[in-house]
Design a protein around this motif. Structure first.
Motif, PDB file in Angstrom:
ATOM      1  N   LEU A   2       0.839  -1.193   0.000  1.00  0.00           N
ATOM      2  CA  LEU A   2       0.000   0.000   0.000  1.00  0.00           C
ATOM      3  C   LEU A   2       0.879   1.251   0.000  1.00  0.00           C
ATOM      4  O   LEU A   2       1.986   1.233   0.536  1.00  0.00           O
ATOM      5  N   PRO A   3       0.379   2.340  -0.557  1.00  0.00           N
ATOM      6  CA  PRO A   3       1.111   3.597  -0.422  1.00  0.00           C
ATOM      7  C   PRO A   3       1.265   3.945   1.066  1.00  0.00           C
ATOM      8  O   PRO A   3       0.397   3.631   1.881  1.00  0.00           O
ATOM      9  N   LEU A   4       2.369   4.577   1.402  1.00  0.00           N
ATOM     10  CA  LEU A   4       2.690   4.893   2.794  1.00  0.00           C
ATOM     11  C   LEU A   4       1.560   5.631   3.510  1.00  0.00           C
ATOM     12  O   LEU A   4       1.168   5.256   4.616  1.00  0.00           O
ATOM     13  N   ALA A   5       1.027   6.659   2.904  1.00  0.00           N
ATOM     14  CA  ALA A   5      -0.020   7.453   3.550  1.00  0.00           C
ATOM     15  C   ALA A   5      -1.263   6.611   3.832  1.00  0.00           C
ATOM     16  O   ALA A   5      -1.869   6.725   4.900  1.00  0.00           O
ATOM     17  N   LEU A   6      -1.640   5.759   2.891  1.00  0.00           N
ATOM     18  CA  LEU A   6      -2.814   4.903   3.085  1.00  0.00           C
ATOM     19  C   LEU A   6      -2.551   3.870   4.172  1.00  0.00           C
ATOM     20  O   LEU A   6      -3.417   3.624   5.021  1.00  0.00           O
ATOM     21  N   GLU A   7      -1.360   3.265   4.162  1.00  0.00           N
ATOM     22  CA  GLU A   7      -1.050   2.277   5.193  1.00  0.00           C
ATOM     23  C   GLU A   7      -1.072   2.911   6.581  1.00  0.00           C
ATOM     24  O   GLU A   7      -1.615   2.359   7.528  1.00  0.00           O
ATOM     25  N   ARG A   8      -0.496   4.105   6.715  1.00  0.00           N
ATOM     26  CA  ARG A   8      -0.485   4.784   8.016  1.00  0.00           C
ATOM     27  C   ARG A   8      -1.915   5.121   8.446  1.00  0.00           C
ATOM     28  O   ARG A   8      -2.283   4.949   9.591  1.00  0.00           O
ATOM     29  N   PHE A   9      -2.720   5.602   7.495  1.00  0.00           N
ATOM     30  CA  PHE A   9      -4.106   5.932   7.824  1.00  0.00           C
ATOM     31  C   PHE A   9      -4.878   4.690   8.263  1.00  0.00           C
ATOM     32  O   PHE A   9      -5.643   4.732   9.223  1.00  0.00           O
ATOM     33  N   LEU A  10      -4.687   3.574   7.567  1.00  0.00           N
ATOM     34  CA  LEU A  10      -5.383   2.337   7.927  1.00  0.00           C
ATOM     35  C   LEU A  10      -4.929   1.822   9.296  1.00  0.00           C
ATOM     36  O   LEU A  10      -5.744   1.321  10.079  1.00  0.00           O
ATOM     37  N   TYR A  59       3.850   3.271  18.614  1.00  0.00           N
ATOM     38  CA  TYR A  59       4.551   2.130  18.013  1.00  0.00           C
ATOM     39  C   TYR A  59       4.020   1.749  16.637  1.00  0.00           C
ATOM     40  O   TYR A  59       4.790   1.412  15.748  1.00  0.00           O
ATOM     41  N   VAL A  60       2.705   1.781  16.478  1.00  0.00           N
ATOM     42  CA  VAL A  60       2.080   1.206  15.288  1.00  0.00           C
ATOM     43  C   VAL A  60       1.842   2.230  14.178  1.00  0.00           C
ATOM     44  O   VAL A  60       2.057   1.929  13.005  1.00  0.00           O
ATOM     45  N   VAL A  61       1.403   3.419  14.534  1.00  0.00           N
ATOM     46  CA  VAL A  61       1.014   4.412  13.528  1.00  0.00           C
ATOM     47  C   VAL A  61       2.126   5.423  13.260  1.00  0.00           C
ATOM     48  O   VAL A  61       2.367   5.809  12.127  1.00  0.00           O
ATOM     49  N   PHE A  62       2.818   5.855  14.305  1.00  0.00           N
ATOM     50  CA  PHE A  62       3.805   6.926  14.184  1.00  0.00           C
ATOM     51  C   PHE A  62       5.203   6.508  14.629  1.00  0.00           C
ATOM     52  O   PHE A  62       5.844   7.213  15.406  1.00  0.00           O
TER      53      PHE A  62
END
Length: 135
Positions: A2-10, A59-62
């Motif tokens: 996935l694109p980075l921004a989408l993966e982080r948002f998910l 840890y997971v998102v940022f």
């Protein structure tokens, strides 16, 4: 991949949804079992669940935040206090003026406040926009 921004948002969505369930459980317990007024329970449940959200999100998102844990939590706490007030006022408005059940109002409000919090944390608090999720 996935694109980075989408993966982080998910990832943020998954963490946020999990802590929303915790928030709703605490809200229900406080109001239905202990008789706490919904507006007080909304405020308290939000602050507790958002604290859990910080630890998991760190840890997971940022991952790779430029801020230290303590400084990051201080910024997060300030933002969360604003979020708690906005959430409580919005839920109370929906209950008192729109005749919406407080749990339904809390779920709706979480989407609005959560999205705003994510954007502010991404850009300002954790400063990880464009940084990889893995080392």
């Amino acid at each position: 991949m996935l694109p980075l921004a989408l993966e982080r948002f998910l990832r943020n969505f998954a963490v946020g949804f999990s802590t929303l369930l915790l928030d709703l459980a605490l809200l229900t317990l406080a109001t239905n079992v202990f008789g706490v007024p919904y507006y007080m329970a909304t405020f308290g449940a939000f602050l507790f669940s958002v604290s859990v959200n910080y630890v998991v999100s760190r840890y997971v998102v940022f991952p790779g935040s430029e801020r230290s844990w303590t400084r990051g939590f201080a910024y997060y706490a300030a933002l969360s206090l604003f979020g708690a007030v906005a959430t409580t006022v919005s839920v109370a408005f929906a209950v008192e003026y729109l005749a919406v059940h407080f749990i339904v109002a809390r779920i709706f409000v979480s989407g609005c406040v959560g999205t705003i919090n994510y954007i502010i944390n991404l850009l300002y608090n954790f400063k990880v926009r464009g940084k990889p999720l893995r080392n």
